[in-house]
Design a protein around this motif. Structure first.
Motif, PDB file in Angstrom:
ATOM      1  N   MET A   1       0.841  -1.182   0.000  1.00  0.00           N
ATOM      2  CA  MET A   1       0.000   0.000   0.000  1.00  0.00           C
ATOM      3  C   MET A   1       0.882   1.239   0.000  1.00  0.00           C
ATOM      4  SD  MET A   1      -3.147   0.942   2.542  1.00  0.00           S
ATOM      5  CE  MET A   1      -2.286   1.238   4.064  1.00  0.00           C
ATOM      6  N   ASP A   2       0.615   2.159  -0.909  1.00  0.00           N
ATOM      7  CA  ASP A   2       1.331   3.434  -1.002  1.00  0.00           C
ATOM      8  C   ASP A   2       0.706   4.398  -0.008  1.00  0.00           C
ATOM      9  OD1 ASP A   2       2.382   5.872  -1.622  1.00  0.00           O
ATOM     10  OD2 ASP A   2       1.749   5.886  -3.706  1.00  0.00           O
ATOM     11  N   SER A   3       1.274   4.514   1.177  1.00  0.00           N
ATOM     12  CA  SER A   3       0.628   5.275   2.248  1.00  0.00           C
ATOM     13  C   SER A   3       0.467   6.742   1.915  1.00  0.00           C
ATOM     14  CB  SER A   3       1.404   5.107   3.556  1.00  0.00           C
ATOM     15  OG  SER A   3       2.706   5.636   3.418  1.00  0.00           O
ATOM     16  N   GLY A   4       1.303   7.322   1.093  1.00  0.00           N
ATOM     17  CA  GLY A   4       1.130   8.719   0.726  1.00  0.00           C
ATOM     18  C   GLY A   4      -0.130   8.950  -0.079  1.00  0.00           C
ATOM     19  N   LEU A   6      -2.810   6.681  -0.172  1.00  0.00           N
ATOM     20  CA  LEU A   6      -3.985   5.979   0.319  1.00  0.00           C
ATOM     21  C   LEU A   6      -4.325   6.226   1.770  1.00  0.00           C
ATOM     22  CD1 LEU A   6      -3.258   2.592  -1.413  1.00  0.00           C
ATOM     23  CD2 LEU A   6      -4.621   4.492  -2.251  1.00  0.00           C
ATOM     24  N   SER A   7      -3.528   6.992   2.476  1.00  0.00           N
ATOM     25  CA  SER A   7      -3.846   7.269   3.871  1.00  0.00           C
ATOM     26  C   SER A   7      -3.589   8.745   4.137  1.00  0.00           C
ATOM     27  CB  SER A   7      -3.011   6.387   4.800  1.00  0.00           C
ATOM     28  OG  SER A   7      -1.645   6.693   4.679  1.00  0.00           O
ATOM     29  N   ASN A   8      -3.559   9.084   5.384  1.00  0.00           N
ATOM     30  CA  ASN A   8      -3.383  10.476   5.759  1.00  0.00           C
ATOM     31  C   ASN A   8      -1.960  10.929   5.486  1.00  0.00           C
ATOM     32  OD1 ASN A   8      -6.013  10.231   6.686  1.00  0.00           O
ATOM     33  ND2 ASN A   8      -5.331   9.611   8.709  1.00  0.00           N
ATOM     34  N   ASP A   9      -1.812  12.193   5.027  1.00  0.00           N
ATOM     35  CA  ASP A   9      -0.479  12.731   4.796  1.00  0.00           C
ATOM     36  C   ASP A   9      -0.343  14.045   5.561  1.00  0.00           C
ATOM     37  OD1 ASP A   9      -1.584  14.820   3.255  1.00  0.00           O
ATOM     38  OD2 ASP A   9      -1.249  13.773   1.374  1.00  0.00           O
ATOM     39  N   GLY A  10       0.692  14.815   5.283  1.00  0.00           N
ATOM     40  CA  GLY A  10       0.969  16.024   6.048  1.00  0.00           C
ATOM     41  C   GLY A  10      -0.103  17.089   6.003  1.00  0.00           C
ATOM     42  N   ASP A  11      -0.699  17.335   4.830  1.00  0.00           N
ATOM     43  CA  ASP A  11      -1.672  18.419   4.701  1.00  0.00           C
ATOM     44  C   ASP A  11      -3.107  17.951   4.591  1.00  0.00           C
ATOM     45  OD1 ASP A  11       0.320  20.380   4.721  1.00  0.00           O
ATOM     46  OD2 ASP A  11       0.614  20.220   2.552  1.00  0.00           O
ATOM     47  N   GLU A  35     -12.785  16.201  -1.358  1.00  0.00           N
ATOM     48  CA  GLU A  35     -12.747  15.677  -2.723  1.00  0.00           C
ATOM     49  C   GLU A  35     -13.035  14.185  -2.660  1.00  0.00           C
ATOM     50  OE1 GLU A  35      -9.015  16.493  -4.597  1.00  0.00           O
ATOM     51  OE2 GLU A  35      -9.121  18.629  -4.131  1.00  0.00           O
ATOM     52  N   LEU A  36     -13.999  13.745  -3.449  1.00  0.00           N
ATOM     53  CA  LEU A  36     -14.373  12.334  -3.444  1.00  0.00           C
ATOM     54  C   LEU A  36     -13.259  11.479  -4.026  1.00  0.00           C
ATOM     55  CD1 LEU A  36     -16.596  10.220  -2.897  1.00  0.00           C
ATOM     56  CD2 LEU A  36     -17.384  10.625  -5.242  1.00  0.00           C
ATOM     57  N   VAL A  37     -12.836  10.473  -3.263  1.00  0.00           N
ATOM     58  CA  VAL A  37     -11.881   9.480  -3.746  1.00  0.00           C
ATOM     59  C   VAL A  37     -12.663   8.337  -4.390  1.00  0.00           C
ATOM     60  CG1 VAL A  37     -10.092   7.827  -3.060  1.00  0.00           C
ATOM     61  CG2 VAL A  37     -10.159  10.113  -2.023  1.00  0.00           C
ATOM     62  N   GLY A  38     -13.748   7.899  -3.726  1.00  0.00           N
ATOM     63  CA  GLY A  38     -14.597   6.855  -4.282  1.00  0.00           C
ATOM     64  C   GLY A  38     -15.272   6.027  -3.214  1.00  0.00           C
ATOM     65  N   PRO A  39     -16.084   5.056  -3.641  1.00  0.00           N
ATOM     66  CA  PRO A  39     -16.781   4.199  -2.684  1.00  0.00           C
ATOM     67  C   PRO A  39     -15.829   3.181  -2.057  1.00  0.00           C
ATOM     68  CG  PRO A  39     -17.262   3.493  -4.921  1.00  0.00           C
ATOM     69  CD  PRO A  39     -16.422   4.751  -5.022  1.00  0.00           C
ATOM     70  N   ALA A  40     -16.183   2.736  -0.865  1.00  0.00           N
ATOM     71  CA  ALA A  40     -15.388   1.719  -0.172  1.00  0.00           C
ATOM     72  C   ALA A  40     -16.261   0.998   0.846  1.00  0.00           C
ATOM     73  CB  ALA A  40     -14.175   2.346   0.506  1.00  0.00           C
ATOM     74  N   LYS A  41     -15.799  -0.184   1.241  1.00  0.00           N
ATOM     75  CA  LYS A  41     -16.546  -1.005   2.192  1.00  0.00           C
ATOM     76  C   LYS A  41     -15.743  -1.203   3.469  1.00  0.00           C
ATOM     77  CE  LYS A  41     -17.364  -5.449   1.185  1.00  0.00           C
ATOM     78  NZ  LYS A  41     -18.025  -6.690   0.719  1.00  0.00           N
ATOM     79  N   LEU A  42     -16.447  -1.067   4.593  1.00  0.00           N
ATOM     80  CA  LEU A  42     -15.879  -1.319   5.916  1.00  0.00           C
ATOM     81  C   LEU A  42     -16.439  -2.648   6.407  1.00  0.00           C
ATOM     82  CD1 LEU A  42     -14.381  -0.461   8.532  1.00  0.00           C
ATOM     83  CD2 LEU A  42     -16.473   0.775   9.174  1.00  0.00           C
ATOM     84  N   GLU A  43     -15.571  -3.604   6.610  1.00  0.00           N
ATOM     85  CA  GLU A  43     -15.982  -4.930   7.106  1.00  0.00           C
ATOM     86  C   GLU A  43     -16.028  -4.932   8.630  1.00  0.00           C
ATOM     87  OE1 GLU A  43     -16.996  -7.485   5.382  1.00  0.00           O
ATOM     88  OE2 GLU A  43     -16.245  -7.103   3.368  1.00  0.00           O
ATOM     89  N   GLU A 110     -12.222  -2.023  -6.289  1.00  0.00           N
ATOM     90  CA  GLU A 110     -11.064  -2.522  -7.027  1.00  0.00           C
ATOM     91  C   GLU A 110     -10.028  -3.193  -6.131  1.00  0.00           C
ATOM     92  OE1 GLU A 110     -13.322   0.505  -8.748  1.00  0.00           O
ATOM     93  OE2 GLU A 110     -11.941   0.900  -7.101  1.00  0.00           O
ATOM     94  N   GLY A 111     -10.286  -3.232  -4.814  1.00  0.00           N
ATOM     95  CA  GLY A 111      -9.372  -3.892  -3.890  1.00  0.00           C
ATOM     96  C   GLY A 111      -8.344  -2.981  -3.244  1.00  0.00           C
ATOM     97  N   MET A 112      -8.406  -1.668  -3.505  1.00  0.00           N
ATOM     98  CA  MET A 112      -7.480  -0.725  -2.859  1.00  0.00           C
ATOM     99  C   MET A 112      -7.884  -0.538  -1.399  1.00  0.00           C
ATOM    100  SD  MET A 112      -5.302   0.396  -5.164  1.00  0.00           S
ATOM    101  CE  MET A 112      -4.736   1.925  -4.474  1.00  0.00           C
ATOM    102  N   GLU A 113      -6.893  -0.495  -0.503  1.00  0.00           N
ATOM    103  CA  GLU A 113      -7.165  -0.248   0.911  1.00  0.00           C
ATOM    104  C   GLU A 113      -6.848   1.198   1.255  1.00  0.00           C
ATOM    105  OE1 GLU A 113      -5.076  -3.135   3.267  1.00  0.00           O
ATOM    106  OE2 GLU A 113      -6.714  -4.578   3.035  1.00  0.00           O
TER     107      GLU A 113
END
Length: 175
Positions: A1-4, A6-11, A35-43, A110-113
């Motif tokens: 996973m590319d944390s920059g 796909l997750s929280n960053d500095g700004d 800004e919308l990134v897209g839909p996702a599911k929380l298990e 698409e399987g992105m976390e």
């Protein structure tokens, strides 16, 4: 996973909205950088509508119970991942002290976390019915955010409290 990416960053940070903040017009009221990134599911969670003990409809922003999530091993909740600037964090945090913020990992179709901030009512709240106006905003947001049709149908099947007085926020959302 590319944390920059796909997750929280500095700004900025990622937020998982599963209720009224599915709708762009609603989330932009207090958090204009969203800004919308897209839909996702929380298990491992399910959607619920909860109120504080001793609560009354008159105390609610939506004239009904607000949404929350509770742990449910077999459950899942669909929502929208939004990227927000950290300057919007104070406006995103619910004013009610009965909510807690925490991070969850959600998965795109698409399987992105994504590691996202979300909110949950504290334990001990009672489940009640949402208003039809709140459910309108949630279901329209679910469609707009690209949630699966089966989940949108699930949202449309949720019983509401029959309130006939639209909450003031409806005027702000649907100008």
């Amino acid at each position: 996973m590319d944390s920059g990416a796909l997750s929280n960053d500095g700004d900025s940070f990622l937020y998982f909205g599963f209720a009224s903040n599915l709708l762009r017009a609603r989330i932009h009221i207090g958090t204009p950088t969203a800004e919308l990134v897209g839909p996702a599911k929380l298990e491992g969670y399910r959607l619920c509508f909860q109120v504080y003990p001793g609560w009354s409809v008159k105390e609610s922003l939506w004239n009904g119970a607000p949404a929350s999530i509770i742990e449910s091993p077999q459950g899942h909740v669909w929502g929208a991942v939004w990227r927000l600037h950290k300057s919007d964090l104070a406006n995103l945090d619910p004013p009610e002290s009965s909510y807690k913020a925490f991070d969850v990992t959600v998965t795109s179709p698409e399987g992105m976390e994504y590691v996202c901030r979300t909110y949950q009512m504290m334990n001990g709240q009672e489940e009640e019915l949402p208003s039809p106006y709140y459910m309108k905003v949630i279901t329209e947001g679910a469609v707009e955010s690209g949630l699966p049709k089966t989940y949108v149908e699930f949202l449309r099947s949720i019983k509401h409290n029959g309130q006939t007085n639209p909450p003031d926020i409806m005027n702000e959302i649907f100008k």
